[in-house]
Design a protein around this motif. Structure first.
Motif, short mmCIF file in Angstrom:
data_model
loop_
_atom_site.label_atom_id
_atom_site.label_comp_id
_atom_site.label_asym_id
_atom_site.label_seq_id
_atom_site.Cartn_x
_atom_site.Cartn_y
_atom_site.Cartn_z
N ASN A 72 1.07 -1.18 -0.10
CA ASN A 72 0.33 -0.04 0.35
C ASN A 72 0.88 1.29 0.14
N SER A 102 1.79 -4.15 -2.98
CA SER A 102 -0.02 -4.66 -2.79
C SER A 102 -1.03 -5.06 -4.16
N ALA A 103 -0.83 -3.82 -4.82
CA ALA A 103 -1.09 -3.56 -5.85
C ALA A 103 -0.04 -5.40 -7.49
N CYS A 105 0.54 -7.67 -6.23
CA CYS A 105 0.05 -8.99 -4.90
C CYS A 105 -1.78 -9.11 -6.34
N ARG A 106 -1.75 -7.97 -6.76
CA ARG A 106 -3.32 -7.94 -6.96
C ARG A 106 -3.11 -8.43 -8.58
N SER A 112 -5.14 -8.63 -1.53
CA SER A 112 -4.11 -7.01 -1.08
C SER A 112 -3.32 -7.06 -0.34
N SER A 113 -4.15 -7.82 0.50
CA SER A 113 -3.84 -7.15 2.19
C SER A 113 -2.13 -8.34 2.15
N VAL A 332 -8.89 1.60 -6.85
CA VAL A 332 -7.49 0.62 -6.76
C VAL A 332 -7.66 0.07 -7.88
N GLY A 335 -7.62 -3.84 -8.73
CA GLY A 335 -8.07 -4.37 -7.42
C GLY A 335 -9.51 -5.23 -7.87
N GLY A 337 -8.72 -8.74 -9.19
CA GLY A 337 -7.92 -10.00 -9.14
C GLY A 337 -8.14 -10.69 -10.30
#
Length: 666
Positions: A72, A102-103, A105-106, A112-113, A332, A335, A337
């Motif tokens: 984040n 985080s992005a 990851c997506r 996201s977390s 996001v 956002g 995924g």
DNA sequence: TGCGGCGGCGCC
DNA sequence: AAAGGGCGCCGCCGCA
């Protein structure tokens, strides 16, 4: 030079619910500690404000880093700028060096977390759960506004902070990096988020007052009618039980219970949601069902209350910048995924009631509220005010463009099937696609053509048609719906063939790792080394849709054995006691749908890259905020951008006709 | 009391 | 053989 990972822990009297921008810029916000790891050397730093200026080698490492990674990163960037630079003489950093893990990851179709992502990937460095307790202890003020400064807790917080950095580093290195294009699009999303959208705070406050009064009135009416069995419209369980009870004797109650029965994932449940309530009222009116008047009154009250917009107006007021009334940070990047579409958080811009007042009506209602007039049908009136509460700045207007039937165009184009050209030609000629569809089905009913077009493209059948039809108030006998589905599939063989092609393509890709398998205008490839084996759908512009931990399985069903591909689905949250991340199974229709929605997302990002002044977007809709005197020009620009297909989308007919709005609307 | 689960609702 | 799925937020419910 090597990338660095960093993580701030902070404290503030401003609640984090006010959004990262208001939080970071608040005067009470301060840094508790800063953890940093150098991705190349593994050097670690932990800095507390009490240490004095940042050490030279740390400053040098950060300034020299190619990328500054944080989970984040928006938050850490804002803290760096508002607190670090302003209060602790941190050096300014160029915005384009920030990189959000985080992005990252997506785009890997992971949660996201940090906590969930590390769980899903199974990296060794896990997020430290003690963190949540420490945050409560040190980051949130006591009731008297003072902060806890316990040195041992602060030291623990430092350990926790560095542990998060290590988890972030481990995670970031365990999955693929964002491509330069993805990183650029994330930065672009940051720009849109920083610009924000202005809220008519005055209107939001007025609406909030009216909504709260009305909510109370509804609660009182419910309490009185039910003798306290229901005290709020939101009490679903209590409402169901009371309604069933009121319908008295077993026979009648059985009738009611049948109406409330739904099947979810094969499990029988009771529900009294909007559709069922509407059904109850209809059957009571037609005499098919005997329902006491007091029950009808309660259903009516729940209907009214459910239109409530109290929370959303509340959120607008809470998130608006106190100075310029703009809500920032709503979007996001990637956002969603599974499709890489945008999501919206905080003030959710993606689900505001579409049926809304125009600018003039909104102003008239605002005036009425300011003068304390009563409103008709209060809750409904207020929820129709939500969109128009988003406004352009003084001297500016919104220029709003949305693509016409974007998915209806992308799906046939994506198949690359010559038979689908008939459908694309309908769009190219500007004819009515619903009439065309009805005619192709040999049904003389545009409405059925419309529902079929909207409902059946992704292998949906009777269920999908009925859900869609119900939304338009149409109910047909089962036999007729079965016939419609059959006729639509016959008339659109290209779709049926594409579903089959999608299913075969993913299975073939799984069998031959590292080999591209064509699928319409896309390709699938299975990468064994990525996140326990990742199936990737490559879109025409190079965007990658990932299906992590993909497995090819042979399953026996009562109709025989078959191969299918399953994967770990980020959007499903595991139960507290779950040992493995929840999974989902692919089939042709869902693959076709993922690809189609994703390509629509590619078109949106392609357009956003060419536009200035974007303040909002909603999947197939772009909103610019521009000075009134250049609005006409902006309208032309927006239309050109939206209707000009990218190089990679030759032959895809696009249509958009932007309009000018004084307030946000439909 | 806190918290995860889940129902409900809105949009594309 | 058939299958609608993609989101986020709110607030109650029910357990620990």
């Amino acid at each position: 030079m090597p990338n660095i990972i960093l993580d701030f822990e902070t404290r503030s009297r401003m609640p984090i619910a006010a959004g990262a921008y208001n939080y970071a810029s608040d005067a009470s916000t301060d840094i508790l500690c800063l953890g940093v790891i150098c991705e190349g050397t593994g050097n670690e730093w932990l800095w507390y404000p009490s240490d004095g200026p940042l050490p030279y080698d740390l400053t040098a490492a950060i300034q020299a880093a190619d990328l500054i990674k944080a989970h984040n990163a928006t938050f850490d960037k804002l803290i760096w700028e508002f607190v670090g630079v302003d209060d602790y003489a941190f050096p300014e950093l160029p915005a384009n060096r920030w990189y959000c893990t985080s992005a990252q990851c997506r785009v890997n179709a992971l949660p996201s977390s940090l906590d969930n992502a590390t769980r899903a990937v199974g990296v060794k460095m896990r997020k430290d759960r003690r963190g949540a307790q420490l945050i409560k202890l040190l980051s949130i003020p006591n009731d008297d506004g003072t902060f806890n400064t316990d040195p041992s807790a602060l030291k623990e917080m430092g350990d926790y902070c560095l542990q998060d950095c290590r988890a972030t580093l481990d995670l970031s290195q365990s999955i693929r990096q964002m491509t330069p294009q993805e990183h650029a699009d994330w930065l672009l999303t940051e720009d849109v988020n920083e610009r924000g959208a202005k809220v008519d705070v005055e209107l939001a406050r007025l609406a909030l007052d009216y909504a709260e009064d009305e909510k109370l009135a509804i609660a009182e009416a419910l309490t009185e009618i039910t003798g306290g069995a229901i005290t709020k419209h939101t009490q679903a369980v209590r409402a169901r039980n009371w309604v069933i009870e009121q319908c008295g004797g077993d026979d009648i109650a059985a009738g009611i219970v049948a109406e409330l029965t739904v099947f979810k994932d094969g499990v029988k449940k009771l529900s009294m949601d909007k559709a069922i309530r509407s059904n109850l009222l209809l059957k009571a009116a037609s005499g098919d069902l005997t329902i006491p008047d007091n029950v009808l009154d309660v259903i009516e009250l729940i209907d009214q209350g459910s239109k409530s917009s109290v929370s959303k107006f509340q959120r607008m007021v809470e998130l608006a910048d106190p100075d310029d009334h703009r809500v920032r940070g709503a979007f996001v990047f990637a956002g969603a995924g599974q499709t890489q579409r945008f999501a919206s958080r905080g003030l959710q811009m993606h689900n505001m009631r579409r049926d809304c007042w125009g600018a003039e009506e909104a102003i008239a209602i605002k005036q009425d509220m300011a003068e304390n007039y009563e409103l008709d049908n209060v809750m409904n009136t207020l929820s129709k005010l939500l969109r128009p509460t988003i406004i352009p700045d003084t001297g500016k207007v919104f220029v709003v463009g949305d693509w016409s039937a974007i998915e209806g165009r992308v799906l046939p184009w994506l198949t690359n099937d010559p038979d689908a050209e008939v459908v694309l030609d309908v769009f190219r000629s500007g004819e009515d696609i619903y009439m065309h569809t009805a005619a192709a089905m040999r049904i003389d009913d545009r409405f059925i053509g419309k529902v079929a077009t909207l409902a059946l493209g992704y292998q949906g059948a009777v269920g999908a048609f009925n859900v869609m039809a119900k939304a338009y108030g149409l109910a047909l006998p089962e036999a007729q719906v079965i016939a419609i589905v059959k006729k639509w599939r016959n008339a659109n063989q290209w779709a049926v063939n594409f579903w089959r092609e999608c299913e075969r393509a993913v299975i073939k890709a799984m069998r031959k790792p590292a080999t591209y398998v064509p699928c319409g205008r896309c390709q699938f490839i299975f990468i064994e080394g990525l996140i326990g084996g990742t199936l990737i759908g490559v879109l025409p512009d190079g965007t990658m849709l990932q299906y992590p931990r993909a497995k090819l399985e042979y399953v026996e069903t009562q109709w025989g054995g078959k191969h299918q591909v399953s994967y770990m689905k980020a959007s499903l949250t595991p139960k507290a006691d779950a040992k493995a991340w929840p999974r989902a199974t692919l089939y042709g229709g869902i693959i076709a749908e993922n690809l189609t929605q994703a390509v629509a997302g590619c078109l949106l990002r392609y357009s956003l890259r060419q536009l200035d002044d974007v303040v909002l977007h909603v999947h197939d809709e772009i909103v610019l905020e521009v000075p009134s005197d250049i609005a006409d020009h902006s309208m032309t620009t927006l239309q050109t951008v939206m209707e000009t297909e990218p190089d990679w989308a030759e032959g895809l007919p696009l249509k958009a006709e932007p309009v000018i709005m004084e307030r946000y609307g439909k």
